[in-house]
Design a protein around this motif. Structure first.
Motif, PDB file in Angstrom:
ATOM      1  N   SER A  89      48.410  35.893  34.622  1.00 41.16           N
ATOM      2  CA  SER A  89      47.614  35.799  35.755  1.00 41.16           C
ATOM      3  C   SER A  89      47.733  36.743  36.966  1.00 41.16           C
ATOM      4  O   SER A  89      46.882  37.002  37.542  1.00 41.16           O
ATOM      5  CB  SER A  89      48.220  34.359  36.357  1.00 41.16           C
ATOM      6  OG  SER A  89      48.074  33.406  35.278  1.00 41.16           O
ATOM      7  N   ALA A  90      48.886  37.328  37.185  1.00 42.67           N
ATOM      8  CA  ALA A  90      49.094  38.320  38.060  1.00 42.67           C
ATOM      9  C   ALA A  90      48.271  39.373  37.990  1.00 42.67           C
ATOM     10  O   ALA A  90      47.867  40.065  38.912  1.00 42.67           O
ATOM     11  CB  ALA A  90      50.460  38.444  38.425  1.00 42.67           C
ATOM     12  N   SER A  91      48.316  39.936  36.814  1.00 44.50           N
ATOM     13  CA  SER A  91      47.745  41.272  36.295  1.00 44.50           C
ATOM     14  C   SER A  91      46.117  40.887  36.333  1.00 44.50           C
ATOM     15  O   SER A  91      45.475  41.910  36.842  1.00 44.50           O
ATOM     16  CB  SER A  91      47.960  41.581  34.864  1.00 44.50           C
ATOM     17  OG  SER A  91      49.346  41.698  34.973  1.00 44.50           O
ATOM     18  N   SER A  92      45.814  39.789  36.142  1.00 47.11           N
ATOM     19  CA  SER A  92      44.208  39.438  36.005  1.00 47.11           C
ATOM     20  C   SER A  92      43.629  39.401  37.580  1.00 47.11           C
ATOM     21  O   SER A  92      42.497  39.855  37.826  1.00 47.11           O
ATOM     22  CB  SER A  92      43.716  38.231  35.406  1.00 47.11           C
ATOM     23  OG  SER A  92      44.076  38.573  33.735  1.00 47.11           O
ATOM     24  N   ALA A 102      38.076  40.278  49.496  1.00 48.33           N
ATOM     25  CA  ALA A 102      38.542  39.347  48.555  1.00 48.33           C
ATOM     26  C   ALA A 102      38.982  38.114  49.569  1.00 48.33           C
ATOM     27  O   ALA A 102      39.769  38.452  50.837  1.00 48.33           O
ATOM     28  CB  ALA A 102      39.619  39.980  47.656  1.00 48.33           C
ATOM     29  N   SER A 103      39.312  37.056  49.037  1.00 53.54           N
ATOM     30  CA  SER A 103      39.819  35.851  49.730  1.00 53.54           C
ATOM     31  C   SER A 103      41.474  36.204  49.870  1.00 53.54           C
ATOM     32  O   SER A 103      41.933  36.546  48.978  1.00 53.54           O
ATOM     33  CB  SER A 103      39.614  34.549  48.927  1.00 53.54           C
ATOM     34  OG  SER A 103      40.183  33.542  49.517  1.00 53.54           O
ATOM     35  N   PRO A 104      41.909  35.969  51.010  1.00 62.87           N
ATOM     36  CA  PRO A 104      43.393  36.100  51.376  1.00 62.87           C
ATOM     37  C   PRO A 104      44.133  34.954  50.474  1.00 62.87           C
ATOM     38  O   PRO A 104      45.061  35.140  49.895  1.00 62.87           O
ATOM     39  CB  PRO A 104      43.474  35.414  52.846  1.00 62.87           C
ATOM     40  CG  PRO A 104      42.302  35.784  53.548  1.00 62.87           C
ATOM     41  CD  PRO A 104      41.211  35.485  52.544  1.00 62.87           C
ATOM     42  N   LEU A 105      43.374  33.785  50.169  1.00 60.51           N
ATOM     43  CA  LEU A 105      43.996  32.883  49.188  1.00 60.51           C
ATOM     44  C   LEU A 105      44.200  33.653  47.809  1.00 60.51           C
ATOM     45  O   LEU A 105      45.123  33.388  47.172  1.00 60.51           O
ATOM     46  CB  LEU A 105      43.312  31.496  48.992  1.00 60.51           C
ATOM     47  CG  LEU A 105      43.614  30.479  48.011  1.00 60.51           C
ATOM     48  CD1 LEU A 105      45.198  30.332  48.639  1.00 60.51           C
ATOM     49  CD2 LEU A 105      42.697  29.613  48.135  1.00 60.51           C
ATOM     50  N   LEU A 106      43.344  34.531  47.217  1.00 62.52           N
ATOM     51  CA  LEU A 106      43.353  35.243  46.062  1.00 62.52           C
ATOM     52  C   LEU A 106      44.553  36.239  46.148  1.00 62.52           C
ATOM     53  O   LEU A 106      45.350  36.432  45.145  1.00 62.52           O
ATOM     54  CB  LEU A 106      42.233  35.975  45.671  1.00 62.52           C
ATOM     55  CG  LEU A 106      41.960  36.393  44.319  1.00 62.52           C
ATOM     56  CD1 LEU A 106      42.042  35.236  43.471  1.00 62.52           C
ATOM     57  CD2 LEU A 106      40.774  37.261  44.288  1.00 62.52           C
ATOM     58  N   VAL A 111      50.334  37.323  44.656  1.00 60.30           N
ATOM     59  CA  VAL A 111      51.759  37.692  44.989  1.00 60.30           C
ATOM     60  C   VAL A 111      52.530  36.287  44.518  1.00 60.30           C
ATOM     61  O   VAL A 111      53.684  36.691  44.103  1.00 60.30           O
ATOM     62  CB  VAL A 111      51.823  37.688  46.627  1.00 60.30           C
ATOM     63  CG1 VAL A 111      53.378  37.552  46.865  1.00 60.30           C
ATOM     64  CG2 VAL A 111      50.974  38.793  47.060  1.00 60.30           C
ATOM     65  N   LEU A 112      52.082  35.196  44.579  1.00 59.92           N
ATOM     66  CA  LEU A 112      52.854  34.057  44.187  1.00 59.92           C
ATOM     67  C   LEU A 112      53.332  33.880  42.428  1.00 59.92           C
ATOM     68  O   LEU A 112      54.210  33.944  42.337  1.00 59.92           O
ATOM     69  CB  LEU A 112      52.211  32.684  44.412  1.00 59.92           C
ATOM     70  CG  LEU A 112      52.786  31.537  43.602  1.00 59.92           C
ATOM     71  CD1 LEU A 112      54.284  31.171  44.176  1.00 59.92           C
ATOM     72  CD2 LEU A 112      52.129  30.113  44.022  1.00 59.92           C
ATOM     73  N   PHE A 113      52.074  34.508  41.924  1.00 56.67           N
ATOM     74  CA  PHE A 113      51.971  34.566  40.470  1.00 56.67           C
ATOM     75  C   PHE A 113      53.097  35.990  39.992  1.00 56.67           C
ATOM     76  O   PHE A 113      53.915  35.836  39.255  1.00 56.67           O
ATOM     77  CB  PHE A 113      50.889  34.746  39.739  1.00 56.67           C
ATOM     78  CG  PHE A 113      49.976  33.713  39.748  1.00 56.67           C
ATOM     79  CD1 PHE A 113      50.560  32.540  40.086  1.00 56.67           C
ATOM     80  CD2 PHE A 113      48.637  33.569  39.755  1.00 56.67           C
ATOM     81  CE1 PHE A 113      49.970  31.051  39.958  1.00 56.67           C
ATOM     82  CE2 PHE A 113      47.806  32.489  39.644  1.00 56.67           C
ATOM     83  CZ  PHE A 113      48.518  31.140  39.750  1.00 56.67           C
TER      84      PHE A 113
END
Length: 140
Positions: A89-92, A102-106, A111-113
């Motif tokens: 997930s983090a890599s993708s 890009a969205s700041p949420l993305l 960062v979370l992943f």
């Protein structure tokens, strides 16, 4: 916080993160995916629902394991599954998150992943007879 509670905290946090994301993608992928990744076609939102199935399954696994010790050889399938999920997930998400506009949420999700990848990587590599092993329950 002792190691048994730390293990429980990690699996509970992971379960909550995945459940919230899974529920959001299940019911609102047509709204969320175009906001997270502009240019996502409306027909592609079904992929968000497929992702939600995997996230909800992992959330359920983590929720059921939240009282178990994980790390080293304990709960290894759970640790490996989470590590791989968060690593992929983090890599993708990393490349699109770094793109302009890009969205700041993305970026936050990336960062979370990535942080959860590191946490589960540490749990995977930690020895099985660490501080969270009950006293007298093994070791040399």
């Amino acid at each position: 916080m002792n190691a048994a509670r730390t293990s429980s905290f990690i699996t509970t946090v992971s379960a909550v993160v995945l459940a919230l994301g899974g529920i959001a993608l299940l019911f609102a992928s047509d709204e969320l995916l175009p906001r997270l990744m502009p240019g996502t076609p409306a027909s592609g939102t079904v992929l968000g629902q497929l992702i939600s199935a995997g996230w909800l399954a992992m959330a359920w696994l983590n929720w059921n394991q939240r009282r178990m010790i994980v790390g080293g050889i304990y709960g290894r399938p759970t640790v490996l599954a989470n590590f791989m999920l968060y690593l992929v997930s983090a890599s993708s998400l990393g490349h699109p998150a770094m793109a302009g506009g890009a969205s700041p949420l993305l970026l936050l999700l990336t960062v979370l992943f990535a942080a959860l990848t590191l946490v589960y990587g540490a749990l995977l590599l930690r020895g099985p007879f660490g501080a969270d092993t009950p006293a007298g329950a093994g070791g040399s």
